[in-house]
Enzyme design. Structure first.
Site, PDB file in Angstrom:
ATOM      1  N   CYS A 134      -3.918 -20.898  38.653  1.00 41.09           N
ATOM      2  CA  CYS A 134      -3.736 -21.991  37.748  1.00 41.09           C
ATOM      3  C   CYS A 134      -3.953 -23.406  38.613  1.00 41.09           C
ATOM      4  CB  CYS A 134      -2.490 -21.825  37.057  1.00 41.09           C
ATOM      5  SG  CYS A 134      -2.052 -22.946  35.691  1.00 41.09           S
ATOM      6  N   HIS A 135      -2.893 -24.371  38.613  1.00 42.16           N
ATOM      7  CA  HIS A 135      -3.084 -25.545  39.261  1.00 42.16           C
ATOM      8  C   HIS A 135      -3.151 -25.399  40.929  1.00 42.16           C
ATOM      9  CE1 HIS A 135      -1.570 -27.141  35.443  1.00 42.16           C
ATOM     10  NE2 HIS A 135      -2.372 -28.165  35.850  1.00 42.16           N
ATOM     11  N   GLU A 165      -5.331 -28.285  30.138  1.00 46.29           N
ATOM     12  CA  GLU A 165      -4.668 -29.261  30.632  1.00 46.29           C
ATOM     13  C   GLU A 165      -4.592 -30.378  29.142  1.00 46.29           C
ATOM     14  OE1 GLU A 165      -2.327 -30.133  32.719  1.00 46.29           O
ATOM     15  OE2 GLU A 165      -3.856 -29.807  34.439  1.00 46.29           O
TER      16      GLU A 165
END
Length: 228
Positions: A134-135, A165
């Protein structure tokens, strides 16, 4: 004993928004559970060491699985998250793989941390695995190899998609979009359907697209480690 390094954030609040952030719990839990089943020991590290906050949104009932609840009610696990090692105290030679868990907080403390970059570069140079979900993929942006090139250049990777996002309404809040920045570093960005489990391995770099993909990343990492 083989050891894995799991990296978590120290950031507890969006700098530009009255909203809490931190580690997305499931992204650490589902990766750790798979690695522990294989007998790997896990150390938790953060840029500054000490406490990692949990993103309260990751603790909402619709986000928590039975496995998440098992870890969330395990004091030993929670104590590890409260007493993480500091990145400047890590010896990369002790670890077979590094894994960057996400949560929006990492956008503000992973990308520019030179200690984390050095750890990952050394683990990869030693023949180990660099992974993220993910991030957490933003930690890969500025890692360079021994030749001084971006580690992810010309490598198939994934991470939180621009469309995901936008869907959570934070595309104007984050300092940059994960997908877009990975592409700017020369990576070959790939993705599955929004919110679906998706992970990809290339050049001993394993990445997962979104919060659902931590377990899938772990399985790819395990497969790589067993093949070495």
């Amino acid at each position: 004993m083989k050891k894995i390094l799991v990296v978590v954030t120290n950031i507890s609040k969006y700098p530009n928004l009255e909203r809490a952030t931190g580690l997305w719990l499931g992204e650490a839990v589902h990766f750790a559970a798979e690695m522990e089943k294989e007998g790997y020991q896990i150390d938790y590290v953060s840029p500054k060491g000490g406490h990692t906050p949990l993103d309260p949104h990751s603790l909402q009932a619709d986000q928590m699985t039975e496995l998440d609840w098992q870890y969330y009610t395990n004091n030993d696990f929670l104590n590890k998250l409260s007493t993480t090692l500091s990145a400047d105290a890590i010896n990369p030679n002790d670890y077979d793989a590094i894994y960057y868990a996400g949560g929006h907080g990492v956008m503000w403390d992973f990308p520019e941390d030179e200690n984390l970059q050095s750890i990952a570069s050394k683990i990869h140079a030693n023949g180990g695995v660099v992974s993220a979900v993910c991030h957490g993929a933003v930690a890969l942006l500025n890692i360079k190899n021994a030749e001084g090139n971006y580690l992810i250049a010309d490598t198939k990777v994934t991470g939180f998609a621009n469309t995901e996002e936008i869907a959570v309404g934070l595309d104007k809040v984050v300092p940059f979009l994960t997908e877009a920045e990975l592409v700017r570093r020369g990576a070959n960005y790939v993705k599955g359907e929004d919110w679906a489990v998706f992970a990809v391995a290339d050049n001993r770099i394993v990445t997962g697209q979104n919060p659902a993909s931590g377990g899938a990343v772990a399985k790819e990492v395990i497969q790589l480690l067993k093949s070495m």
